[in-house]
Design a protein around this motif. Sequence first.
Motif, short mmCIF file in Angstrom:
data_model
loop_
_atom_site.label_atom_id
_atom_site.label_comp_id
_atom_site.label_asym_id
_atom_site.label_seq_id
_atom_site.Cartn_x
_atom_site.Cartn_y
_atom_site.Cartn_z
N UNK A 59 0.86 -1.17 0.00
CA UNK A 59 0.00 0.00 0.00
C UNK A 59 0.90 1.23 0.00
N UNK A 60 0.51 2.30 -0.70
CA UNK A 60 1.44 3.41 -0.88
C UNK A 60 0.72 4.70 -1.22
N UNK A 61 1.48 5.78 -1.18
CA UNK A 61 1.08 7.05 -1.76
C UNK A 61 2.32 7.73 -2.31
N UNK A 62 2.20 8.24 -3.53
CA UNK A 62 3.23 9.10 -4.12
C UNK A 62 2.71 10.52 -3.95
N UNK A 83 -1.73 11.12 -8.02
CA UNK A 83 -0.78 11.41 -6.94
C UNK A 83 -1.47 12.11 -5.79
N UNK A 84 -0.83 12.05 -4.62
CA UNK A 84 -1.14 12.94 -3.51
C UNK A 84 -0.27 14.18 -3.69
N UNK A 85 -0.49 15.21 -2.87
CA UNK A 85 0.42 16.35 -2.84
C UNK A 85 0.70 16.70 -1.38
N UNK A 86 1.87 17.31 -1.15
CA UNK A 86 2.06 17.94 0.15
C UNK A 86 2.27 19.43 -0.07
N UNK A 87 1.69 20.20 0.83
CA UNK A 87 1.77 21.65 0.78
C UNK A 87 2.45 22.14 2.06
#
Length: 437
Positions: A59-62, A83-87
């Motif tokens: 299981x993952x998130x990019x 994709x995910x994002x980080x802010x």
Amino acid sequence: MNEQLTEQQINAAGHLTIGGCDAIELAHKYGTPLVVYDVSRIRDQIRRFKKVFEANQVDYAVSYASKAFAAIAMYQVAAAAGAHIDVVSGGELYTAIKAGFPMDRVSFHGNNKSADELAMAIHHHVGVIMLDNFHETDLLSQLLEENDAKIKVMLRITPGIAAHTNKYIQTGQVDSKFGFDLASGQADEALEKVLANPRMEMLGLHAHIGSQIFELAGFEGVADKLVEVASHWQAKYGYQARVINVGGGFGIRYVSVDHPLMPEEFVDAIIKAIKTAVAKTNLDLPAIWIEPGRSIVGPAGYNLYTVGSRKDVPGLKPYVTVDGGMGDNIRPALYQAEYETVLASNPHAPIEEHVRLAGKYCESGDILSQDQGLPATKPGDVLAMLDTGAYGYAMASNYNRNPRPAVVFAENGHDQLVIERESYADLVHLDRPYEQQ
């Protein structure tokens, strides 16, 4: 031809192409300085990261680290790629909201988030808040109470691992402004506070050891350390981490002496290290998250410049000046970062001289390259600087009251303006006259 270009990037006219678009035509159409992204390269790198996780059956998130380049269009591309994002600021979060990015795939980082920023994150149901310190933990707790809300959180820890990289972009060592320290017991104390708060759902733990890293050892070390912490938390508190987030920082090739692994090779090694470490514990294998930024957008970006003046002094390296500089790419001045540059009209042209590629800004330090091999150039020639997609436009400024450049996305032979060039009117639109009393 420069080793970082392929034959497919040269068209019948001998010109450099970006996303199938002629770089000279782009420069004429939109003006210079100009930032251009090959969108297919962005999509492809996200796809390759995902493929590694799927091959390892975890299981993952990019999660795209959007401080590398944040724009509505970029968030739309990341969303479409799954994709995910980080802010790291209210401004990045606001941009993601305007882009329609799914808020449940947003992580909010930062070592000094304001009350207003945290309130915005709560109001828009951001997926996870990365808690960085005790002040923030208490502030978030107060805001959740005031808003009768709940939110997922992760703890950022400083694992005591200093990556082999520029000292200004190391973040994992003990003496860092980021995260909860392990050795002093801060991380345990932070976990206790979160577990005691019914409004916070503890998702897992996170670390980031730096940027532009070429060596596996640091990433394998942080993978082992995070599993060790998760195992300790399970034994001491009965808490099972659902996510281990190893951050990003995968190095890319800027110049010929750079020989990094492919970004997905780093990730494959991290996954295997976490699996091996978890197998020695009583933990269930958590989801593994990564936060690449530079490796997603860096190689996809190009800065196009027009040559202007030249200065020759006998016995010294010539200065060739372009119409941009530290206002659109401060990294050479800030980090002594190096890039490769080619003549856009003929990337095959043999190198005839080595020059200092200078910017137009009123600073002696505004040198984009101290030693750039180029063919003979003349005023009006278009130069293309390669691999500028990360932290160029993101760190751009209006120094000397110069407008920031336009940004164009190119894909499959089509170009689209995604950020307009600033005008002189834009530079003064927030100014107010002083009325002497």
